[in-house]
Design a protein around this motif. Structure first.
Motif, mmCIF file in Angstrom:
data_model
loop_
_atom_site.group_PDB
_atom_site.id
_atom_site.type_symbol
_atom_site.label_atom_id
_atom_site.label_comp_id
_atom_site.label_asym_id
_atom_site.label_seq_id
_atom_site.Cartn_x
_atom_site.Cartn_y
_atom_site.Cartn_z
ATOM 1 N N UNK A 1 -11.611 -1.332 -2.306
ATOM 2 C CA UNK A 1 -10.523 -2.326 -2.409
ATOM 3 C C UNK A 1 -9.228 -1.569 -2.673
ATOM 4 N N UNK A 2 -8.235 -1.852 -1.868
ATOM 5 C CA UNK A 2 -6.940 -1.166 -1.997
ATOM 6 C C UNK A 2 -5.868 -2.229 -1.766
ATOM 7 N N UNK A 3 -4.913 -2.302 -2.674
ATOM 8 C CA UNK A 3 -3.868 -3.334 -2.542
ATOM 9 C C UNK A 3 -2.842 -2.924 -1.497
ATOM 10 N N UNK A 4 -2.598 -3.793 -0.541
ATOM 11 C CA UNK A 4 -1.591 -3.543 0.486
ATOM 12 C C UNK A 4 -0.222 -3.980 -0.043
ATOM 13 N N UNK A 5 0.820 -3.559 0.651
ATOM 14 C CA UNK A 5 2.178 -3.879 0.187
ATOM 15 C C UNK A 5 2.382 -5.394 0.057
ATOM 16 N N UNK A 6 1.704 -6.171 0.902
ATOM 17 C CA UNK A 6 1.898 -7.628 0.849
ATOM 18 C C UNK A 6 0.973 -8.302 -0.164
ATOM 19 N N UNK B 1 -2.726 2.835 7.581
ATOM 20 C CA UNK B 1 -2.582 2.728 6.136
ATOM 21 C C UNK B 1 -1.644 3.830 5.637
ATOM 22 N N UNK B 2 -1.371 3.804 4.322
ATOM 23 C CA UNK B 2 -0.464 4.825 3.789
ATOM 24 C C UNK B 2 -1.251 6.028 3.247
#
Ligand SMILES: Cc1cc2nc3c(=O)[nH]c(=O)nc-3n(C[C@H](O)[C@H](O)[C@H](O)COP(=O)(O)OP(=O)(O)OC[C@H]3O[C@@H](n4cnc5c(N)ncnc54)[C@H](O)[C@@H]3O)c2cc1C
Length: 509
Positions: free
Chosen positions: A415-420, A459-460
């Motif tokens: 689980x990785x939080x995206x910018x939005x 992704x970043x």
């Protein structure tokens, strides 16, 4: 007898948590199903209550998370464990996990809940019906035959009339006694029966008594009535679970419950006394031709890890996308073999881990009955790995002694939080998804060439660390949010490598 010539794609037998979930996951995949359940209503027993984080992630994926959480609202504040000589004298146990409580927001976008099975099943049934699933209660599967083209099933309604129904596949979510499994002659293995127990379901107004120390489970350490209370609605409905007093009558149980509660004159109404046998039984094969076993039909386990229903729902989640792809022709027939390879190994592990737990709330995360190491409780739910099946291993290490999600093939995507604000899990829909590092521009063309429905997200840099890839690397994620394949960096011919990997995973020849 009526003959239904309009073949259904999948016939689901059993309207418990596994069967209803299968209907919902298949509906999400656009597969037409019919579910038959011989009872006229959902479970009157509130057996399973702990709906774990992984299950809630699956429910989030199909848009029913809020409805389930809403059904669980009565027990929202009942997460603690308690213990004492009686309920009146019990105190809360520290909310401890080995290694401390994790930062939940860093590991999952979801949250677990306590929702009694007799509340959850009607919610799943209603949503399935609202979404157009063909759900038929008071209908029993009495016979079935497999032929070259599918399954022919005989269904009997409550009024005695029968119907012949054709389907491409059959999911037997027909419970521990599974008539379908027996008919197929599939044997079960495991540790067998591990004792005897009784669940006493009763009504009593304990709302004042538990105020300020609301509990999930409360262990009663008292030599005359040892056992444990489970909260069902946190006010009037409760279960007392015991291993002693199996021959007590309902009236004797009412007296015993007053002792366990610690209030001699409290009004208690015993609703049911259900003897049951904790045990471990895992079907030797989860598949026979066009028939798949799911839920308790495939695996029976003790409830001490609260994993039976959750594992059954996980079976359905694993199977739904595979059936959908094979039915759509975007997956080869061998893809369906991965269901047994993945879920049998996992079902065995979970059932075995459940067996070695004692149910003692004071020691449940520290001691196993036979010295077998206990999995870390969070890894047990979120950190499992499919070693073989529809995955391509890359030799990376993995452990169950802590949560170890680092992009290894066979594990749930980190689980990785995206910018939005969304999670990587929210990117996964009904097909495969390719996540690549920020320098992986060429992956977009490769994805389009290989599979037009394959979505690609760049992704970043920080994400690359969580997924164990370089800035040009990629991970391929299945519709069940499991990583199927990973390449740490850009190969010389990305389209060819991706095509080979997708072909291998989906058995496309
Ligand atoms: C005391 C206790 C506590 C538990 N706590 C938890 C917990 O906290 N968390 C958890 O995950 N699990 C828990 N469990 C386990 C959980 O209750 C079961 O694993 C789960 O309910 C099994 O669901 P299922 O859909 O596979 O089977 P079932 O619920 O048994 O459903 C099978 C259905 O198939 C129907 N059926 C059978 N044959 C036919 C036929 N021929 N035609 C039509 N219908 C048919 C049956 O009528 C039945 O309704 C607990 C169990 C117990 C006993």
């Amino acid at each position: 007898m009526m003959y239904n010539v309009h073949a259904h794609r999948v016939l689901i037998v059993g309207g418990g948590l596994a069967g209803l979930s299968a209907a919902l996951f298949l509906q999400h995949q656009g597969v037409r199903t019919v579910l038959v359940e011989r009872r006229h209503t959902t479970s009157p027993q509130p057996k399973a209550r702990r709906i774990n984080i992984r299950t809630m992630e699956m429910f989030q994926q199909i848009g029913i998370f809020d409805a389930v959480l809403d059904a669980a609202r009565d027990l929202a504040d009942y997460q603690f464990m308690a213990a004492g000589p009686s309920l009146a004298e019990a105190t809360r146990l520290p909310h401890a996990l080995p290694g401390g409580l994790p930062d939940w927001d860093a590991i999952t976008p979801a949250t677990a809940c306590l929702c009694a099975q007799d509340l959850l099943e009607p919610v799943l049934r209603r949503i399935a019906e609202d979404r157009g699933c063909d759900i038929r209660f008071s209908v029993e599967l009495t016979e079935f035959e497999e032929d070259a083209d599918g399954i022919e099933a005989t269904l009997r309604r409550a009024d005695g009339s029968t119907e012949l129904l054709r389907a491409d596949y059959l999911i037997a979510a027909d419970g521990a006694g599974s008539p379908v499994r027996r008919r197929l002659g599939i044997e079960r293995s495991g540790r067998g029966t591990l004792g005897q127990a009784v669940n006493v379901y009763f009504r009593a107004d304990l709302s004042e008594l538990v105020r300020g120390r609301e509990f999930n489970l409360c262990q009663i350490e008292n030599s005359s009535v040892p056992g444990g209370f489970a909260s069902i609605d946190g006010a009037r409905r409760w279960i007392f679970m015991a291993r002693d007093g199996l021959d007590r009558t309902a009236a004797e149980w009412a007296d015993a419950l007053r002792i366990a509660i610690g209030v001699p004159d409290i009004e208690v109404e015993v609703l049911s006394v259900m003897p049951w046998e904790p045990g471990m039984f895992v079907a030797d094969s989860y598949r026979a031709g066009r028939v798949f076993l799911a839920g308790d039909a495939a695996h029976v386990m003790t409830p001490y890890a609260a994993a039976g229903a959750n594992t059954g729902i996980g079976d359905a989640h694993n199977l739904a996308w595979k059936l959908a792809m094979v039915l759509r022709g975007t997956g080869g027939p061998g893809l369906l073999d991965s269901y047994h390879r993945e879920r049998h190994a996992l079902g065995w592990y979970v059932a075995d881990q459940s067996s070695i737990r004692t149910g003692n709330l004071r020691t449940m995360n520290q001691q196993s009955t036979d010295g077998t190491p206990l999995a870390d409780p969070i890894a047990f739910i979120l950190g499992q790995r499919y070693e073989q099946g529809a995955v391509i291993g890359d030799g990376s290490s993995h452990t169950m002694s802590r949560l170890d999600l680092a992009g290894q093939p066979g594990t749930r995507v980190p689980h990785y939080r995206l910018a939005d604000g969304r999670s990587t899990l929210d990117l996964i829909g009904t097909d495969f998804v390719l996540l690549t590092g920020p320098d992986g521009v060429v992956w977009k063309d490769a994805a389009e060439q290989v599979r037009p429905t394959l979505e690609h997200f760049r992704m970043d840099e920080k994400w690359c660390v969580t997924a164990g890839v370089e800035n040009t690397g990629a991970i391929l994620i299945r519709p069940d949010q499991i990583i199927a394949w990973r390449t740490p960096e850009l190969p010389a011919d990305p389209a060819r490598v991706l095509a080979e990997s997708v072909g291998r995973i989906l058995d496309l020849r």
